[in-house]
Write an enzyme that holds these catalytic residues in place. Structure first.
Site, mmCIF file in Angstrom:
data_model
loop_
_atom_site.group_PDB
_atom_site.id
_atom_site.type_symbol
_atom_site.label_atom_id
_atom_site.label_comp_id
_atom_site.label_asym_id
_atom_site.label_seq_id
_atom_site.Cartn_x
_atom_site.Cartn_y
_atom_site.Cartn_z
ATOM 1 C CE LYS A 120 22.396 10.216 19.740
ATOM 2 N NZ LYS A 120 22.052 10.616 21.087
ATOM 3 C CB THR A 121 18.756 5.607 16.748
ATOM 4 O OG1 THR A 121 19.668 5.602 17.532
ATOM 5 C CG2 THR A 121 18.639 4.267 15.988
ATOM 6 C CD GLU A 164 22.466 7.322 16.661
ATOM 7 O OE1 GLU A 164 22.409 7.148 17.849
ATOM 8 O OE2 GLU A 164 22.096 6.430 15.861
#
Length: 478
Positions: A120-121, A164
């Site tokens: 995600k990051t 996020e």
């Protein structure tokens, strides 16, 4: 409550030092709000907020919350009986969870939410940089610090916001984004999810909850991703990946050192060659997710590819901390993430000794995935284990860290160590040789240990250099 994010002036954060909370605090600070907050101990993120003028309190006390605060935002890690949280409710100060506040914020812009168990990051960061480099001045809130900006959040003036979407406690169901990116769906966070089926159900709800005209971007190579996404029949879906059944696809991938290159295809048409300056196949997939967003928004692909090519990564995501010896710091704390980091390291550092220094994160995760952890941890050449970082959890089993060590030792026999934070430095000096590559992994405070090891090696090199210089000076004098 509907317009609270737009009209508020003063915000207090309970648990402001957390990654997601500090990002939200920074975002609102840049939006002109007066921010204050508390946490139980000092941290890097608190120091950064202090430097920007945020009032920080160490320790929780109802007196920390001023009477004129418009809203109190609390972290998911804060228990219901927290004295500040209880006091705010008694004083009729509006109280919102982090996810509830963030959901109010993203309603005001065109939102891109990146969800998934892993990746995600970095994906959120790539998308944010790509939009920024296109001159769109996006807002973003990320679970890591972008190397390109030195921050995990920004309040931009443009129409887009990239976030996020953390699934760990199910709170991502608060979001109704215009674009949702799903990197993968895997079983994690067993303190909240009881099994993979429950994880799938939550991701399905998240996909169904996007805005009425929203679009889904899904990694099609991931079997569970595709299975869940194909249940959504009323939304446009773009699949990305290596396979021919993806609309956004890469071909002819070449991994080279700390980067890669490949040919980008969209709907079967070659767009251009892409160069990445971040390593690993997982980052190739992350970049495909970013290009999928570019396709939907209508970005110029020359600009988008140039932006991704200059993307320099995220703090603690295969972060190179030292080159002599090579020391890598990574946030990996799930078996699949550790596997990806080890595979990347093997590809870069061929015929080298991989020394994996790992700090397990949470008792619940370690217990649930003990066998999987053993399977992947024992793929390294030298394994150094710390005891479990609880991350606020109660100690479920004080011997669990040692159980992990014993099982790994049974499989590896040699070159596996169970150490304290104090003894790690002596051990590294004992086992060090020129072939060693040091990989620090974990989501706890292992990054501080990594930094100290780096400083020790730098001091050694400094002393060696001084000795050489002194010797040369002495010879010259003679």
């Amino acid at each position: 409550m509907e317009n609270i994010a737009k009209n508020l002036k003063k915000v207090f954060f309970i648990g402001i030092g957390g990654t997601g909370m500090s990002a939200l605090a920074l975002f609102l600070l840049e939006d002109g709000k007066v921010i204050s907050g508390s946490d139980k101990k000092e941290s890097r993120s608190l120091l950064k907020l202090k430097q920007k003028g945020v009032d920080i309190y160490i320790g929780h006390d109802p007196a920390n919350i001023a009477d004129d605060v418009d809203v109190v935002v609390y972290s998911g890690a804060i228990p219901p009986d927290n004295c500040e949280l209880v006091s705010a409710k008694k004083r009729n100060i509006p109280v919102l969870s982090r996810a509830q506040m963030l959901s109010k914020i993203i309603e005001q812009k065109f939102s891109v939410a990146v969800a998934g168990t892993h990746g995600k990051t970095t994906t959120t960061s790539m998308i944010s940089k790509m939009l920024n480099d296109a001159g769109l001045d996006p807002s973003f809130l990320i679970g890591g610090e972008l190397n390109d900006y030195g921050a995990n959040a920004r309040h931009g003036s443009g129409p887009y916001i990239v976030i996020e979407a953390d699934e760990s406690d199910g709170s991502f169901l608060n979001y109704n984004p215009n674009i949702a990116v799903i990197t993968n769906i895997d079983f994690d966070h067993p303190s909240f999810f009881k099994d993979l089926k429950m994880v799938e159900e939550y991701f399905e709800k998240f996909m169904r909850g996007i805005s009425k005209d929203g679009k889904l971007i899904v990694c099609g190579d991931h079997i569970i991703n595709r299975k869940v996404a194909e249940k959504i029949t009323d939304k446009e879906i773009i699949f990305y990946g290596f396979g021919d059944d993806n609309q956004v696809q890469c071909k002819n991938v070449i991994l080279s050192g700390f980067g890669s290159c490949y040919d980008l295809y969209i709907y079967g048409k070659k767009i251009r060659e892409v160069t990445l300056n971040v390593p690993g196949m997982h980052n190739v997939l992350n970049s495909l997710a970013a290009f999928s967003v570019a396709k939907i928004i209508g970005l110029d692909f020359v600009s988008a590819c140039d932006s991704i090519a200059s993307f320099s990564g995220v703090r603690r995501r295969f972060e190179l901390k030292c080159k002599d010896p090579y020391i890598i710091d990574d946030y990996a704390h799930h078996p699949e993430e550790i596997k990806a980091v080890l595979n990347t390291a093997r590809n870069i550092f061929k015929n080298k000794n991989l020394v994996l220094i790992f700090q397990p994160h949470r008792f619940s995760r370690t217990k649930k995935f003990l066998s999987s952890f053993c399977n992947v941890l024992t793929q390294t050449d030298v394994l150094v284990l710390f005891d479990i970082y609880p991350a606020g959890e109660k100690v479920l089993d004080p011997h669990l860290g040692n159980k992990l060590f014993e099982e790994c030792k049974r499989r590896m026999k040699d070159n596996v160590f169970f150490v304290s934070k104090e003894s790690i430095y002596e051990l590294i000096q004992e086992i060090h040789n020129e072939s060693n590559i040091y990989l620090f992994m974990g989501a706890g405070d292992i990054t501080k240990i990594c930094d100290k090891v780096v400083s020790i090696f730098l001091e050694i090199k400094k002393d060696q250099s001084k000795q050489v210089n002194d010797s040369n000076t002495s010879e010259f004098s003679t």
